[in-house]
Design a protein around this motif. Structure first.
Motif, short mmCIF file in Angstrom:
data_model
loop_
_atom_site.label_atom_id
_atom_site.label_comp_id
_atom_site.label_asym_id
_atom_site.label_seq_id
_atom_site.Cartn_x
_atom_site.Cartn_y
_atom_site.Cartn_z
N LEU A 3 88.44 -50.14 51.35
CA LEU A 3 88.89 -50.01 49.97
C LEU A 3 89.88 -48.86 49.80
CD1 LEU A 3 85.48 -50.66 48.18
CD2 LEU A 3 87.44 -52.21 48.26
N GLU A 4 89.72 -47.82 50.61
CA GLU A 4 90.67 -46.71 50.57
C GLU A 4 92.06 -47.17 50.99
OE1 GLU A 4 91.50 -42.63 49.75
OE2 GLU A 4 89.79 -43.94 49.28
N GLY A 5 92.10 -48.08 51.96
CA GLY A 5 93.39 -48.63 52.37
C GLY A 5 94.02 -49.48 51.29
N VAL A 6 93.19 -50.25 50.59
CA VAL A 6 93.68 -51.06 49.47
C VAL A 6 94.24 -50.15 48.38
CG1 VAL A 6 93.00 -52.66 47.64
CG2 VAL A 6 92.10 -52.96 49.96
N LYS A 7 93.49 -49.11 48.06
CA LYS A 7 93.92 -48.16 47.03
C LYS A 7 95.22 -47.46 47.42
CE LYS A 7 91.60 -44.32 46.54
NZ LYS A 7 90.48 -43.40 46.24
N ALA A 8 95.34 -47.12 48.70
CA ALA A 8 96.52 -46.40 49.17
C ALA A 8 97.81 -47.20 48.97
CB ALA A 8 96.36 -46.02 50.64
N SER A 9 97.70 -48.52 49.02
CA SER A 9 98.90 -49.34 48.85
C SER A 9 99.46 -49.20 47.44
CB SER A 9 98.58 -50.81 49.14
OG SER A 9 97.67 -51.33 48.20
N LEU A 10 98.58 -48.94 46.47
CA LEU A 10 99.05 -48.69 45.10
C LEU A 10 99.51 -47.25 44.92
CD1 LEU A 10 96.39 -50.61 42.98
CD2 LEU A 10 98.81 -51.20 43.22
N LEU A 11 98.75 -46.34 45.46
CA LEU A 11 99.08 -44.92 45.27
C LEU A 11 100.39 -44.56 45.94
CD1 LEU A 11 95.58 -43.28 45.85
CD2 LEU A 11 96.67 -43.85 43.70
N ALA A 12 100.62 -45.07 47.13
CA ALA A 12 101.83 -44.73 47.86
C ALA A 12 103.07 -45.24 47.16
CB ALA A 12 101.76 -45.30 49.27
#
Length: 336
Positions: free
Chosen positions: A165-174
């Motif tokens: 889920l951190e990887g999924v979130k990172a795609s938005l944050l980045a």
């Protein structure tokens, strides 16, 4: 509008923060019987709204509106219940309070008891994050919940799932360098990217190797990636997605004052008759995690979904998986 709103007033969350004028969107199917014994609660999953659950509801199915009164509460943050996208400043967007699974279930409990005056629930069921709410219902209200059937979900977010889920979130944050920019800078490219990140996790290796995506009408792998995954999150609000991701990452049935972090105690407290349905090829809500949890519950049976459809075996896409889930619900509801 095909759903109703339950006004909650000012709600103090687990974090201690107050969410003013909170509300829960929900839809019901069927009729509440005279002794109020036919209630099914069916929470929504990450990114879903009530209509995404309708594939499992209908005549001849276990969740038959002619027999059961089915309540589908929308997850906080999903755009219909209180969410970053529909909350007034200063708590809109990235300033929306952190809402836990425990918070969600506590508010759903208010809906069930205050709106419908229900004291017993025949079944709680749900997929993915909806399954996590299912576990929470049974742990928070063990004397109220008679049966649970979580599918493709766990009683807490285990470390590997958190990392996913951190990887999924990172795609938005980045995409927006969110830590220093506003939600307005979250462009559509971030919503397409989240789909590409999910693509390698939602379905199994065998699903792709066997080109099972052709059953959904896609002619090639690239066609599936662009036609299914690129569009999967388009049109959703990025702040809503981030709020729901936080909820999912911090799910734990024991993370509350009732259990004080004692996960084993929380599992043992679940007295409901339980059928756990992990996908045997689910890459992040794993069969092993459910086996661990089920072995520590009072009355749990593990019925794996034998399918190459991975996590999405619980999404209503594959008829064989749908029949299996429906059969398990029928089996459970017939048990006294």
């Amino acid at each position: 509008m095909d759903y109703e709103i339950f006004e909650l007033g000012d709600v103090t969350l687990q974090s201690g923060e107050v969410l003013p004028e909170a509300f829960l969107a929900y839809k019901t199917y069927g009729t509440l019987n005279a002794d109020k014994s036919n209630v099914v609660v069916y929470p929504t999953a990450f990114g879903d709204q009530h209509y995404h659950n309708e594939w499992l509801i209908g005549e001849t199915k276990a969740l038959d509106p002619q027999k059961y009164f089915i309540i589908v509460p929308n997850l906080m943050g999903n755009g219909l219940s209180s969410s970053p996208s529909n909350t007034a400043p200063p708590l809109d967007g990235c300033r929306f309070p952190k809402v836990t699974v425990y918070d969600n279930v506590r508010l759903q409990y208010r809906l069930v008891t205050q709106k419908f005056d229900v004291q017993k629930i025949a079944l709680v069921t749900g997929w993915s994050l909806g399954a996590m709410q299912t576990f929470q219902w049974a742990a928070s209200y063990p004397d109220m919940v008679e049966r649970i059937a979580p599918f493709a979900g766990t009683a807490k977010t285990w470390p590997h799932t958190y990392v996913f889920l951190e990887g999924v979130k990172a795609s938005l944050l980045a995409d927006a360098q969110r830590r220093s920019q506003s939600d307005d800078d979250l462009a559509d490219i971030g919503l397409r990217t989240i789909g590409r990140v999910y693509a390698g996790w939602g379905f199994s290796q065998a699903f792709y190797r066997k080109e099972t995506f052709r059953q959904l009408g896609y002619s090639s792998l690239d066609d599936f990636l662009s036609g299914f995954w690129d569009k999967n999150f388009m049109g959703l609000d990025a702040s809503n997605l981030l709020a729901m991701l936080w909820t999912a990452q911090h799910a734990d049935i024991s993370a509350n004052s009732r259990y004080n972090g004692d996960f084993e105690k929380a599992l043992k407290s679940i007295t409901a008759q339980a059928v756990l349905m992990p996908g045997n090829t689910d890459l992040y809500f794993t069969l092993e995690d459910n086996k661990y949890e089920g072995s520590r519950m009072t009355n749990a049976t593990i019925r794996p979904i034998e399918s190459v459809w991975g996590h999405f075996a619980g999404r209503g896409l594959n008829p064989e998986d749908n029949w299996f889930i429906d059969d398990q619900l029928k089996f459970l509801l017939e048990r006294e």
